[in-house]
Enzyme design. Structure first.
Site, PDB file in Angstrom:
ATOM      1  CG  ASP A  38      -2.418   0.365   0.898  1.00 20.85           C
ATOM      2  OD1 ASP A  38      -3.336   0.684   1.327  1.00 20.85           O
ATOM      3  OD2 ASP A  38      -2.389   1.873   0.709  1.00 20.85           O
ATOM      4  CG  ASP A  63       1.908   4.778  -6.233  1.00 19.07           C
ATOM      5  OD1 ASP A  63       1.284   4.169  -7.049  1.00 19.07           O
ATOM      6  OD2 ASP A  63       1.973   6.112  -6.612  1.00 19.07           O
ATOM      7  CB  VAL A  64       0.141  -0.025  -7.824  1.00 15.96           C
ATOM      8  CG1 VAL A  64      -0.192  -0.921  -6.627  1.00 15.96           C
ATOM      9  CG2 VAL A  64      -1.770   0.659  -8.094  1.00 15.96           C
ATOM     10  CG  ASN A  90      -8.540  -4.089  -2.731  1.00 16.97           C
ATOM     11  OD1 ASN A  90      -9.714  -4.148  -2.682  1.00 16.97           O
ATOM     12  ND2 ASN A  90      -7.656  -2.966  -2.197  1.00 16.97           N
ATOM     13  CE1 TYR A 161     -13.491   3.033  -8.281  1.00 17.89           C
ATOM     14  CE2 TYR A 161     -15.643   2.224  -8.700  1.00 17.89           C
ATOM     15  CZ  TYR A 161     -14.378   2.154  -8.201  1.00 17.89           C
ATOM     16  OH  TYR A 161     -14.680   1.389  -7.346  1.00 17.89           O
ATOM     17  CE  LYS A 165     -12.349  -0.431  -9.439  1.00 24.63           C
ATOM     18  NZ  LYS A 165     -11.118  -0.774  -8.362  1.00 24.63           N
ATOM     19  CB  THR A 196     -14.044   0.632   3.152  1.00 21.42           C
ATOM     20  OG1 THR A 196     -14.579   1.460   1.405  1.00 21.42           O
ATOM     21  CG2 THR A 196     -14.413  -0.860   2.286  1.00 21.42           C
TER      22      THR A 196
HETATM   23  P1  NAP Z   1      -9.964   1.987   0.140  1.00 18.25           P
HETATM   24  O1  NAP Z   1     -11.032   2.298   2.213  1.00 18.25           O
HETATM   25  O2  NAP Z   1     -10.093   3.539   0.038  1.00 18.25           O
HETATM   26  O3  NAP Z   1      -8.765   1.359   0.379  1.00 18.25           O
HETATM   27  C1  NAP Z   1      -8.160   1.119  -0.646  1.00 18.25           C
HETATM   28  C2  NAP Z   1      -6.355   1.367  -0.360  1.00 18.25           C
HETATM   29  O4  NAP Z   1      -5.401   1.425  -1.712  1.00 18.25           O
HETATM   30  C3  NAP Z   1      -6.040   2.606   0.535  1.00 18.25           C
HETATM   31  O5  NAP Z   1      -5.567   2.206   1.260  1.00 18.25           O
HETATM   32  C4  NAP Z   1      -5.482   3.544  -0.940  1.00 18.25           C
HETATM   33  O6  NAP Z   1      -4.995   4.314   0.051  1.00 18.25           O
HETATM   34  C5  NAP Z   1      -5.420   1.885  -1.267  1.00 18.25           C
HETATM   35  N1  NAP Z   1      -3.954   2.750  -2.382  1.00 18.25           N
HETATM   36  C6  NAP Z   1      -4.295   3.603  -3.396  1.00 18.25           C
HETATM   37  N2  NAP Z   1      -4.031   4.464  -4.278  1.00 18.25           N
HETATM   38  C7  NAP Z   1      -2.926   3.029  -4.637  1.00 18.25           C
HETATM   39  C8  NAP Z   1      -1.605   2.925  -5.089  1.00 18.25           C
HETATM   40  N3  NAP Z   1      -1.591   4.071  -6.157  1.00 18.25           N
HETATM   41  N4  NAP Z   1      -0.925   1.878  -4.819  1.00 18.25           N
HETATM   42  C9  NAP Z   1      -1.435   1.181  -3.464  1.00 18.25           C
HETATM   43  N5  NAP Z   1      -1.793   0.927  -3.115  1.00 18.25           N
HETATM   44  C10 NAP Z   1      -3.020   2.619  -3.217  1.00 18.25           C
HETATM   45  O7  NAP Z   1     -11.077   1.614  -0.740  1.00 18.25           O
HETATM   46  P2  NAP Z   1     -12.132   0.247  -0.722  1.00 18.25           P
HETATM   47  O8  NAP Z   1     -13.212   0.739  -0.287  1.00 18.25           O
HETATM   48  O9  NAP Z   1     -11.193  -1.139   0.604  1.00 18.25           O
HETATM   49  O10 NAP Z   1     -11.369  -0.652  -2.046  1.00 18.25           O
HETATM   50  C11 NAP Z   1     -11.075  -1.343  -2.067  1.00 18.25           C
HETATM   51  C12 NAP Z   1     -11.002  -0.964  -3.340  1.00 18.25           C
HETATM   52  O11 NAP Z   1     -12.316  -1.670  -3.487  1.00 18.25           O
HETATM   53  C13 NAP Z   1     -11.219  -0.593  -4.646  1.00 18.25           C
HETATM   54  O12 NAP Z   1     -10.573  -0.711  -6.080  1.00 18.25           O
HETATM   55  C14 NAP Z   1     -12.524  -0.197  -4.497  1.00 18.25           C
HETATM   56  O13 NAP Z   1     -12.205   0.598  -6.251  1.00 18.25           O
HETATM   57  C15 NAP Z   1     -13.086  -0.860  -5.306  1.00 18.25           C
HETATM   58  N6  NAP Z   1     -14.268  -0.855  -4.703  1.00 18.25           N
HETATM   59  C16 NAP Z   1     -15.102  -0.612  -3.209  1.00 18.25           C
HETATM   60  C17 NAP Z   1     -15.948  -0.607  -3.535  1.00 18.25           C
HETATM   61  C18 NAP Z   1     -16.601   0.879  -2.033  1.00 18.25           C
HETATM   62  O14 NAP Z   1     -17.879  -0.112  -2.539  1.00 18.25           O
HETATM   63  N7  NAP Z   1     -15.478   0.285  -1.341  1.00 18.25           N
HETATM   64  C19 NAP Z   1     -17.119  -0.679  -4.460  1.00 18.25           C
HETATM   65  C20 NAP Z   1     -16.813  -1.501  -5.526  1.00 18.25           C
HETATM   66  C21 NAP Z   1     -15.990  -1.761  -5.132  1.00 18.25           C
HETATM   67  P3  NAP Z   1      -5.160   6.146   0.148  1.00 18.25           P
HETATM   68  O15 NAP Z   1      -6.070   5.795   1.433  1.00 18.25           O
HETATM   69  O16 NAP Z   1      -4.307   6.544  -0.223  1.00 18.25           O
HETATM   70  O17 NAP Z   1      -5.930   6.192  -1.411  1.00 18.25           O
END
Ligand code: NAP
Length: 254
Positions: A38, A63-64, A90, A161, A165, A196
């Site tokens: 992360d 950073d991916v 993810n 976004y 996706k 989240t």
């Molecule tokens: P989250 O709480 O924001 O967690 C995502 C994590 O990824 C955070 O720690 C974030 O750090 C990190 N990240 C961001 N950019 C990055 C990078 N360049 N390299 C490495 N790590 C990075 O999000 P989440 O809700 O758990 O989402 C996880 C995945 O599920 C995402 O791909 C999201 O699009 C997908 N998703 C989520 C939902 C939902 O309702 N929550 C629905 C559909 C899909 P930062 O805080 O610094 O950004």
């Protein structure tokens, strides 16, 4: 706990918190040594809490979207690299202004590029880096965390976004064709509304309005997504390849 899992290191990106942290915890509970990657410092404490629960877990800063940093993965994983068996792409971002995604007409090109860089190019870079160890052992699992925004319209996420996706599903299908003959499957999970930090960043009333479209009448938990990822990462999913599983309580039905 599966004995095979012990020899299948799992790399989970964006694993400091939210869905990624739950996936890392679920895979660790299933016996996988896990590497949590992360950009957030919080990833250290997330990995430490897994170790204190008796699991093998390592945190790395990554950073991916940074091609040079991703090229360092073999060095960062050290002795775990050749034992890599599972990759979960993810990491993702969903920029909002006052809790709402910008409309295309107001969207700076830099914001568009950043979302594509992290959500799509990041998954490409990390997947490409991980192919050699997965193909070498002729067993592997790649799981993309996409979104309902890739499956149908979204009133919450921005166009960048949704495009990123949707692209991720195309990347998954292409990789599924390319890697299938080498014993590596590639599948996607498309979560609906999951509780989240990312989802909590939405403007007030947004999540409540979404509930009306969810037959189960509630948002999902990160653990409910993690359980599906764990299935896809297991031997039980041996004949699934190029599939997308919707995990949204019925909010989207193809
Ligand atoms: P989250 O709480 O924001 O967690 C995502 C994590 O990824 C955070 O720690 C974030 O750090 C990190 N990240 C961001 N950019 C990055 C990078 N360049 N390299 C490495 N790590 C990075 O999000 P989440 O809700 O758990 O989402 C996880 C995945 O599920 C995402 O791909 C999201 O699009 C997908 N998703 C989520 C939902 C939902 O309702 N929550 C629905 C559909 C899909 P930062 O805080 O610094 O950004």
């Amino acid at each position: 706990m599966s004995a095979a899992a012990r020899d299948r290191v799992a790399l989970v990106t964006g694993a400091a918190r939210g869905i990624g942290a739950a996936i890392a915890a679920r895979l660790a509970a299933g016996g996988h040594p896990v590497v949590l990657a992360d950009v957030l410092d919080e990833v250290d404490s997330t990995a430490a809490s897994l170790r204190s629960a008796g699991h093998e877990a390592r945190a790395i800063r990554l950073d991916v979207s940074d091609e040079a940093a991703v090229a360092e993965l073999p060095r960062l994983l050290g002795g775990l690299w050749d034992r890599l068996g599972v990759l979960v792409n993810n990491a993702g971002i969903s920029p909002k202004a006052e809790g709402r995604a910008r409309r295309v007409r107001d969207m700076p090109a830099d914001e568009w590029r950043r979302v594509l860089d992290v959500n799509l190019t990041g998954a490409f870079l990390v997947s490409r880096a991980c192919i050699p160890p997965l193909a070498a052992r002729r067993w592997g699992r790649v799981v993309m965390i996409a979104s309902q925004a890739a499956r149908t319209k979204s009133r919450i996420a921005g166009a960048h976004y949704a495009a990123s996706k949707s692209g991720l599903l195309g990347l998954a299908r292409s990789l599924a064709v390319e890697l299938g003959p080498e014993g590596v499957t590639v599948n996607s999970v498309a979560p609906g509304r999951i509780d989240t930090p990312m989802a909590r960043g939405a403007a007030s009333g947004t999540n409540e309005a979404f509930l009306a479209d969810i037959p189960l009448g509630r948002t999902g938990s990160p653990e409910e997504v993690a359980d599906v990822v764990a299935f896809l990462a297991s031997d039980a999913a041996s004949y699934l390849n190029g599939a997308t599983i919707d995990v949204g309580g019925g909010s989207f039905m193809p």
